[in-house]
Design a protein around this motif. Structure first.
Motif, PDB file in Angstrom:
ATOM      1  N   LEU A  57      31.129  -9.532   4.157  1.00 28.53           N
ATOM      2  CA  LEU A  57      31.000  -8.438   3.199  1.00 28.53           C
ATOM      3  C   LEU A  57      29.985  -7.407   3.685  1.00 28.53           C
ATOM      4  CD1 LEU A  57      31.589  -7.059   0.549  1.00 28.53           C
ATOM      5  CD2 LEU A  57      30.017  -8.643  -0.578  1.00 28.53           C
ATOM      6  N   ILE A  58      28.903  -7.865   4.297  1.00 26.32           N
ATOM      7  CA  ILE A  58      27.916  -6.925   4.837  1.00 26.32           C
ATOM      8  C   ILE A  58      28.546  -6.063   5.925  1.00 26.32           C
ATOM      9  CG2 ILE A  58      25.755  -6.767   6.156  1.00 26.32           C
ATOM     10  CD1 ILE A  58      24.946  -9.402   4.739  1.00 26.32           C
ATOM     11  N   LEU A  59      29.315  -6.699   6.816  1.00 28.65           N
ATOM     12  CA  LEU A  59      29.995  -5.948   7.867  1.00 28.65           C
ATOM     13  C   LEU A  59      30.972  -4.943   7.267  1.00 28.65           C
ATOM     14  CD1 LEU A  59      31.210  -7.311  11.233  1.00 28.65           C
ATOM     15  CD2 LEU A  59      32.764  -5.891   9.882  1.00 28.65           C
ATOM     16  N   ALA A  60      31.730  -5.390   6.265  1.00 25.69           N
ATOM     17  CA  ALA A  60      32.688  -4.495   5.615  1.00 25.69           C
ATOM     18  C   ALA A  60      31.992  -3.340   4.923  1.00 25.69           C
ATOM     19  CB  ALA A  60      33.537  -5.268   4.610  1.00 25.69           C
ATOM     20  N   THR A  61      30.835  -3.608   4.333  1.00 26.70           N
ATOM     21  CA  THR A  61      30.063  -2.554   3.676  1.00 26.70           C
ATOM     22  C   THR A  61      29.582  -1.538   4.690  1.00 26.70           C
ATOM     23  OG1 THR A  61      29.350  -4.025   1.903  1.00 26.70           O
ATOM     24  CG2 THR A  61      27.998  -2.069   2.309  1.00 26.70           C
ATOM     25  N   GLY A  62      29.093  -2.017   5.833  1.00 23.22           N
ATOM     26  CA  GLY A  62      28.673  -1.097   6.889  1.00 23.22           C
ATOM     27  C   GLY A  62      29.803  -0.209   7.365  1.00 23.22           C
ATOM     28  N   GLU A 134      29.457   3.208  -2.128  1.00 22.09           N
ATOM     29  CA  GLU A 134      29.241   2.661  -0.789  1.00 22.09           C
ATOM     30  C   GLU A 134      27.778   2.753  -0.378  1.00 22.09           C
ATOM     31  OE1 GLU A 134      31.585   4.809  -1.568  1.00 22.09           O
ATOM     32  OE2 GLU A 134      33.536   3.951  -0.990  1.00 22.09           O
ATOM     33  N   GLU A 135      27.109   3.837  -0.775  1.00 20.26           N
ATOM     34  CA  GLU A 135      25.701   3.989  -0.415  1.00 20.26           C
ATOM     35  C   GLU A 135      24.848   2.906  -1.073  1.00 20.26           C
ATOM     36  OE1 GLU A 135      24.790   7.924  -1.608  1.00 20.26           O
ATOM     37  OE2 GLU A 135      25.794   8.870   0.088  1.00 20.26           O
ATOM     38  N   ASP A 136      25.154   2.588  -2.327  1.00 17.05           N
ATOM     39  CA  ASP A 136      24.420   1.526  -3.012  1.00 17.05           C
ATOM     40  C   ASP A 136      24.667   0.180  -2.330  1.00 17.05           C
ATOM     41  OD1 ASP A 136      23.325   3.176  -5.086  1.00 17.05           O
ATOM     42  OD2 ASP A 136      25.311   3.224  -5.984  1.00 17.05           O
ATOM     43  N   ARG A 137      25.910  -0.076  -1.955  1.00 15.93           N
ATOM     44  CA  ARG A 137      26.194  -1.328  -1.256  1.00 15.93           C
ATOM     45  C   ARG A 137      25.471  -1.350   0.090  1.00 15.93           C
ATOM     46  NH1 ARG A 137      31.381  -0.484  -3.495  1.00 15.93           N
ATOM     47  NH2 ARG A 137      32.262   0.288  -1.536  1.00 15.93           N
ATOM     48  N   GLY A 138      25.394  -0.194   0.738  1.00 13.95           N
ATOM     49  CA  GLY A 138      24.683  -0.123   2.012  1.00 13.95           C
ATOM     50  C   GLY A 138      23.215  -0.440   1.880  1.00 13.95           C
ATOM     51  N   ALA A 139      22.643  -0.193   0.690  1.00 17.10           N
ATOM     52  CA  ALA A 139      21.228  -0.500   0.460  1.00 17.10           C
ATOM     53  C   ALA A 139      20.980  -1.994   0.415  1.00 17.10           C
ATOM     54  CB  ALA A 139      20.753   0.153  -0.838  1.00 17.10           C
ATOM     55  N   TYR A 140      22.042  -2.786   0.624  1.00 10.56           N
ATOM     56  CA  TYR A 140      21.868  -4.229   0.808  1.00 10.56           C
ATOM     57  C   TYR A 140      20.854  -4.515   1.921  1.00 10.56           C
ATOM     58  CZ  TYR A 140      22.510  -8.731   2.936  1.00 10.56           C
ATOM     59  OH  TYR A 140      22.255  -9.952   3.495  1.00 10.56           O
ATOM     60  N   ILE A 141      20.693  -3.581   2.846  1.00 10.32           N
ATOM     61  CA  ILE A 141      19.747  -3.794   3.945  1.00 10.32           C
ATOM     62  C   ILE A 141      18.394  -4.251   3.399  1.00 10.32           C
ATOM     63  CG2 ILE A 141      18.569  -2.687   5.887  1.00 10.32           C
ATOM     64  CD1 ILE A 141      20.905  -0.735   6.041  1.00 10.32           C
ATOM     65  N   VAL A 170      16.497  -8.925  12.843  1.00 15.21           N
ATOM     66  CA  VAL A 170      17.605  -8.293  13.573  1.00 15.21           C
ATOM     67  C   VAL A 170      18.916  -9.003  13.254  1.00 15.21           C
ATOM     68  CG1 VAL A 170      18.564  -7.833  15.859  1.00 15.21           C
ATOM     69  CG2 VAL A 170      16.132  -7.427  15.417  1.00 15.21           C
ATOM     70  N   ALA A 171      18.882 -10.331  13.233  1.00 16.78           N
ATOM     71  CA  ALA A 171      20.096 -11.107  12.956  1.00 16.78           C
ATOM     72  C   ALA A 171      20.625 -10.842  11.558  1.00 16.78           C
ATOM     73  CB  ALA A 171      19.819 -12.595  13.144  1.00 16.78           C
ATOM     74  N   ALA A 172      19.734 -10.571  10.605  1.00 12.73           N
ATOM     75  CA  ALA A 172      20.159 -10.313   9.230  1.00 12.73           C
ATOM     76  C   ALA A 172      20.820  -8.954   9.093  1.00 12.73           C
ATOM     77  CB  ALA A 172      18.963 -10.410   8.288  1.00 12.73           C
ATOM     78  N   VAL A 173      20.378  -7.978   9.872  1.00 13.07           N
ATOM     79  CA  VAL A 173      20.866  -6.604   9.738  1.00 13.07           C
ATOM     80  C   VAL A 173      22.045  -6.317  10.666  1.00 13.07           C
ATOM     81  CG1 VAL A 173      20.190  -4.168   9.933  1.00 13.07           C
ATOM     82  CG2 VAL A 173      18.577  -5.832   9.024  1.00 13.07           C
ATOM     83  N   LEU A 174      22.186  -7.108  11.734  1.00 10.18           N
ATOM     84  CA  LEU A 174      23.174  -6.799  12.774  1.00 10.18           C
ATOM     85  C   LEU A 174      24.614  -6.687  12.264  1.00 10.18           C
ATOM     86  CD1 LEU A 174      23.373  -6.167  15.741  1.00 10.18           C
ATOM     87  CD2 LEU A 174      23.633  -8.618  16.219  1.00 10.18           C
ATOM     88  N   PRO A 175      25.110  -7.571  11.370  1.00  9.45           N
ATOM     89  CA  PRO A 175      26.488  -7.389  10.897  1.00  9.45           C
ATOM     90  C   PRO A 175      26.717  -6.027  10.245  1.00  9.45           C
ATOM     91  CG  PRO A 175      25.704  -9.569  10.328  1.00  9.45           C
ATOM     92  CD  PRO A 175      24.509  -8.819  10.845  1.00  9.45           C
ATOM     93  N   VAL A 177      25.148  -3.244  10.992  1.00  7.43           N
ATOM     94  CA  VAL A 177      25.155  -2.254  12.074  1.00  7.43           C
ATOM     95  C   VAL A 177      26.489  -2.287  12.812  1.00  7.43           C
ATOM     96  CG1 VAL A 177      24.055  -1.577  14.247  1.00  7.43           C
ATOM     97  CG2 VAL A 177      22.650  -2.362  12.328  1.00  7.43           C
ATOM     98  N   ILE A 178      27.003  -3.485  13.086  1.00 12.28           N
ATOM     99  CA  ILE A 178      28.295  -3.604  13.767  1.00 12.28           C
ATOM    100  C   ILE A 178      29.401  -2.975  12.935  1.00 12.28           C
ATOM    101  CG2 ILE A 178      30.046  -5.244  14.555  1.00 12.28           C
ATOM    102  CD1 ILE A 178      27.747  -7.114  15.354  1.00 12.28           C
ATOM    103  N   GLY A 179      29.408  -3.259  11.640  1.00 14.57           N
ATOM    104  CA  GLY A 179      30.414  -2.655  10.768  1.00 14.57           C
ATOM    105  C   GLY A 179      30.285  -1.145  10.732  1.00 14.57           C
ATOM    106  N   PHE A 180      29.055  -0.653  10.664  1.00 16.94           N
ATOM    107  CA  PHE A 180      28.797   0.792  10.656  1.00 16.94           C
ATOM    108  C   PHE A 180      29.355   1.444  11.918  1.00 16.94           C
ATOM    109  CE2 PHE A 180      26.000   4.309  11.932  1.00 16.94           C
ATOM    110  CZ  PHE A 180      26.122   5.143  10.830  1.00 16.94           C
TER     111      PHE A 180
END
Length: 324
Positions: A57-62, A134-141, A170-175, A177-180
């Motif tokens: 879901l994080i990747l999809a959000t990105g 989408e911006e709110d979901r992106g704030a999952y970071i 880094v591992a928590a945020v990487l999915p 970033v990859i989706g983005f």
């Protein structure tokens, strides 16, 4: 053929796509734990599936965040992190200075810090999907950064014992970033990933609930319940206000940060490993944090829904062109 309105029923409950499966998972864990231990695909999905599904879901959000939106996502992330983590941590530190590590009313400094400074990223994503964009979901970071023991150790110790390797963050945020990156390289990839939130939320919620024993509420007692209520009301209100006054948005989704993450139940023990002087507080703090996880998972969606409906009614009553 008969039709059972399962999805419609879940959607009528505030945060129901997240909350009801989470509670069902807790019930199964408490009364029928053998089901979760059957093995193979059953255990993989219903017991162990939370992190992989949230990562998807994080990747999809990105993938839904385009380059023009990314600045706004970072702004919301910073605001949520400040209102949900930094300011509450400073308040808890003041609590510790005033009352010592033992705290008052049975709530130790350790329990308060663990419960207040992290947020339930899965619940944020579920509520942001329902009430935000989408911006709110992106704030999952923000949840990716404050989840786990990192900030708890930093704010409690200030001595180096709270240091966590950079690779953890880094591992928590990487999915994301990859989706983005993939979503901006290929719009079809972004479109392909759009349904991910509707598919993954109820399943990772059940798996998160499967990690919580309902009996922890009894162990944590009234103090854990009160701790959860304070987390929801104080940090939810702080983030809701930050959305309004720092971002200029009247959005109920800000209150969705008023939660305690499920995996924070393990944080008291981790803190005690770094600083043995916290060991006497670990058992009670763990039970209290577990209670706070459940309480915030129930209270925060309800208040978020109430605020959303109130804002909708207010917007409907304002003349066209009136300032929000």
């Amino acid at each position: 053929m008969g039709r059972v309105p399962i999805v419609d029923t879940l959607q009528r409950v505030p945060g129901g796509m997240m909350l009801i499966p989470l509670l069902l998972g807790s019930v199964v864990r408490t009364f029928w734990p053998g089901f979760l231990g059957l093995g193979s695909f059953t255990s993989a999905l219903f017991r162990d599936g939370a992190l992989p599904l949230i990562a998807l879901l994080i990747l999809a959000t990105g993938a839904q965040i385009n380059v023009r939106q990314s600045g706004r996502v970072l702004a919301k992330t910073g605001v949520v992190l400040m209102a949900k983590t930094v300011v509450p941590a400073l308040l808890v530190i003041a609590y510790g200075y005033a009352f010592g590590r033992e705290g008052i009313l049975g709530v130790s400094l350790l329990a308060a810090m663990v419960a207040f400074v992290n947020s339930n990223g899965g619940l944020w994503l579920a509520l942001a999907t329902q009430y935000g964009d989408e911006e709110d979901r992106g704030a999952y970071i923000a949840s990716a950064l404050n989840d786990g023991p990192f900030f708890t150790l930093v704010f409690l110790g200030l001595s180096g014992l709270g240091a966590i390797p950079l690779v953890y963050i880094v591992a928590a945020v990487l999915p994301f970033v990859i989706g983005f990156v993939l979503g901006n390289l290929d719009a079809k990839f972004a479109d392909m990933m759009k349904p991910a939130s509707a598919i993954t939320v109820p399943f990772f919620a059940f798996a998160l609930g499967a990690g919580i024993d309902l009996r922890s509420l009894a162990v944590g007692g009234v103090t854990g319940i009160w701790l959860g209520l304070l987390v929801a009301l104080i940090t939810g209100a702080l983030t809701y206000g930050a959305y309004r006054w720092l971002l200029g948005e009247r959005s109920a989704v800000g209150f969705a940060a008023g939660t305690t993450a499920g995996n924070s139940v393990a944080t008291p023990a981790i803190v005690a490993q770094a600083d043995a002087s916290f060991a006497p507080f670990v058992a009670v703090a763990t039970a209290q944090v577990a209670a706070a996880v459940l309480v915030t998972a129930i209270v925060t969606p309800l208040i978020t829904h109430y605020l959303h409906r109130r804002l909708q009614r207010g917007a409907a009553g304002r003349p066209a062109g009136a300032r929000a």
